[in-house]
Design an enzyme around this catalytic site. Structure first.
Site, PDB file in Angstrom:
ATOM      1  N   LYS A  85       0.738  -1.146   0.012  1.00 62.20           N
ATOM      2  CA  LYS A  85       0.087   0.264  -0.073  1.00 62.20           C
ATOM      3  C   LYS A  85       0.513   1.287   0.113  1.00 62.20           C
ATOM      4  CE  LYS A  85      -4.530  -1.225   0.218  1.00 62.20           C
ATOM      5  NZ  LYS A  85      -5.244  -0.017  -1.084  1.00 62.20           N
ATOM      6  N   SER A  91       0.953  -9.831  -0.984  1.00 60.90           N
ATOM      7  CA  SER A  91       0.212  -9.040  -0.649  1.00 60.90           C
ATOM      8  C   SER A  91       0.625  -7.742   0.400  1.00 60.90           C
ATOM      9  CB  SER A  91      -0.955  -8.163  -1.391  1.00 60.90           C
ATOM     10  OG  SER A  91      -1.470  -9.238  -1.117  1.00 60.90           O
TER      11      SER A  91
HETATM   12  C1  LIG Z   1      -2.843  -7.301   1.712  1.00 62.48           C
HETATM   13  C2  LIG Z   1      -3.995  -6.847   1.026  1.00 62.48           C
HETATM   14  N1  LIG Z   1      -3.810  -7.429   0.021  1.00 62.48           N
HETATM   15  C3  LIG Z   1      -4.752  -6.976  -1.259  1.00 62.48           C
HETATM   16  C4  LIG Z   1      -5.204  -5.797  -1.608  1.00 62.48           C
HETATM   17  C5  LIG Z   1      -6.188  -5.588  -2.138  1.00 62.48           C
HETATM   18  O1  LIG Z   1      -5.710  -4.419  -2.602  1.00 62.48           O
HETATM   19  P1  LIG Z   1      -7.250  -3.784  -4.092  1.00 62.48           P
HETATM   20  O2  LIG Z   1      -7.659  -3.669  -2.773  1.00 62.48           O
HETATM   21  O3  LIG Z   1      -5.801  -2.555  -4.510  1.00 62.48           O
HETATM   22  O4  LIG Z   1      -7.543  -4.612  -4.677  1.00 62.48           O
HETATM   23  C6  LIG Z   1      -5.047  -4.929  -0.308  1.00 62.48           C
HETATM   24  C7  LIG Z   1      -5.990  -4.027  -0.234  1.00 62.48           C
HETATM   25  O5  LIG Z   1      -6.164  -3.622   1.328  1.00 62.48           O
HETATM   26  C8  LIG Z   1      -4.709  -5.164   1.373  1.00 62.48           C
HETATM   27  O6  LIG Z   1      -4.369  -5.055   2.619  1.00 62.48           O
END
Ligand SMILES: Cc1ncc(COP(=O)(O)O)c(C=O)c1O
Length: 404
Positions: free
Chosen positions: A53, A305
């Site tokens: 993020k 992520s």
């Molecule tokens: C760890 C994690 N992965 C994926 C996402 C998904 O991101 P997006 O909302 O841009 O699809 C988030 C969103 O907060 C997240 O915190």
């Protein structure tokens, strides 16, 4: 609203280069063996603030005018977006306000405060907190940082796509968790422009399948049932029409969903095999790969992520994962209440190499006769077959096993 292009992402790359880690893309022998194809892990769980993020937040911060920076910024989140916005503001010496629902976990509140943000707790649910953030933004002229529906945020997240191709230029597929879709859209814009044949797959929790159902039905449905999930970072209940129309429907090859047990298992395996601490949302991509729901090319990048998982949840997830694989088990037995019985039982367990983690005696359970006692064991075991061997041996000793 302006849409994001490859050149926006390339510019963002230069902007964020010094502030953000270029996280590694590690080949995993173990996951490759399980998946039957080459698996690479993009470790954004090791990114600053513990998730990707920060990329979008720093890029957005940089795009603000001096006047906007002087007024400050505001966001609504109890998760990774909050920490990304707070740190990006701190690095630019800009005032940041984060609105969180009153139920936000204390650890998240404290972590965000530590990055210098002012926290306002408002409302019972996310929507009420978000409405308050928008009201404050209008009243005080703070710039509102949307978590995904913002071209500069998407450009920042897209830098991840550029890095993946720099690290492995002939990548065939990339698997990405989807919440609102900012992350996958940024990655897809970059990768489809530079390597169109690389497939981009999205993953959602089956308990919040909002974007997955939009993808399948080719339109956004407003009545998709949603339930709490351990992948809270991707629990966006109402998908954005703008994100669906401009990015998801155009650039994404497939969107699949994964269940809670599949996510929990991926969390455990990532810890065990790759020594990676990954939160539910971040591990959903690996869950989709392990459940073989995607048609993967020869080289696949799994985007981990984020790594901000609550330690109490880690304990529960590990316990359930071990139990599912027969590596921990709970057995309750009824035996005669005579001296030496417990000794005999533990002797039998020791012979079968089951390690006793916990044992408790219960003589007053209503289901237990006066001359009997109930013993509950928690055992460290090797496999489901090992557990069956133990049960057979105990039964042969005349012990009554209580089925759960
Ligand atoms: C760890 C994690 N992965 C994926 C996402 C998904 O991101 P997006 O909302 O841009 O699809 C988030 C969103 O907060 C997240 O915190």
């Amino acid at each position: 609203m302006r849409t994001t292009s490859l050149s926006d992402i390339q510019k963002a790359r230069e902007i964020i280069r010094t502030e953000v880690h270029n996280t590694s893309v590690d080949y995993s022998r173990s996951f490759s063996r399980t998946a039957g194809t080459d698996i690479f892990l993009k470790k954004e769980n090791e990114q600053r603030t513990g998730s990707f993020k920060i990329r979008g937040a720093i890029n957005k911060m940089h795009c603000l005018s001096a006047a906007e920076k002087a007024k400050g910024v505001i966001a609504c989140s109890a998760g990774n977006h909050a920490q990304g916005v707070a740190l990006s503001a701190q690095l630019s010496k800009v005032k940041s306000i984060i609105v969180m629902p009153e139920s936000a976990p204390l650890v998240k509140v404290e972590a965000t405060k530590d990055y210098g943000a002012e926290i306002i707790l408002k409302g019972q649910i996310y929507d009420e907190a978000a409405e308050h953030a928008r009201t404050l933004s209008k009243q005080h002229g703070y710039t509102f940082f949307h978590p995904f529906e913002d071209p500069d945020v998407i450009a920042g997240q897209g830098t991840l796509g550029l890095e993946i191709l720099e690290q492995i230029p002939d990548m065939d597929s990339v698997v990405v968790p989807i919440g609102g879709g900012g992350l996958i859209s940024g990655i897809a814009i970059a990768i489809k422009a530079l390597r169109p044949k690389c497939k981009i797959y999205g993953v959602q929790a089956s308990r919040v399948p909002s974007m997955a159902s939009a993808f399948t039905n080719k339109k956004i449905l407003t009545d998709v049932a949603c339930l709490p999930t351990i992948a809270d970072g991707i629990a966006v209940k109402r998908p954005s029409q703008h994100m669906y129309d401009n990015y998801i429907s155009k650039l994404i090859d497939d969107v699949v969903t994964v269940g809670e047990d599949e996510i929990a298992e991926a969390i455990v395996l990532l810890m065990e095999r790759s020594k990676a601490v990954v939160e539910g949302a971040g591990a959903s991509s690996m869950a989709a790969v392990l459940s073989r729901k995607l048609s993967l090319g020869k080289k696949t990048c799994v985007v981990l992520s984020g790594g901000n998982i609550d330690m109490n949840l880690v304990e529960k997830v590990i316990d359930r994962g071990l139990s599912r694989h027969g590596r921990i088990t709970r057995l309750s037995v009824i035996v005669g209440d005579v001296p030496g019985t417990l000794n005999k039982l533990t002797g039998c367990l020791a012979d079968l190499r089951a390690n006793v983690l916990q044992v408790s005696h219960d003589r007053i359970d209503q289901g237990v006769a006066l001359m009997e006692t109930r013993i509950d064991f928690t055992l460290e075991t090797n496999s489901p077959a090992h557990i069956e061997t133990i049960k057979t041996a105990l039964t042969k000793m005349g012990v009554r096993l209580l089925e759960k």
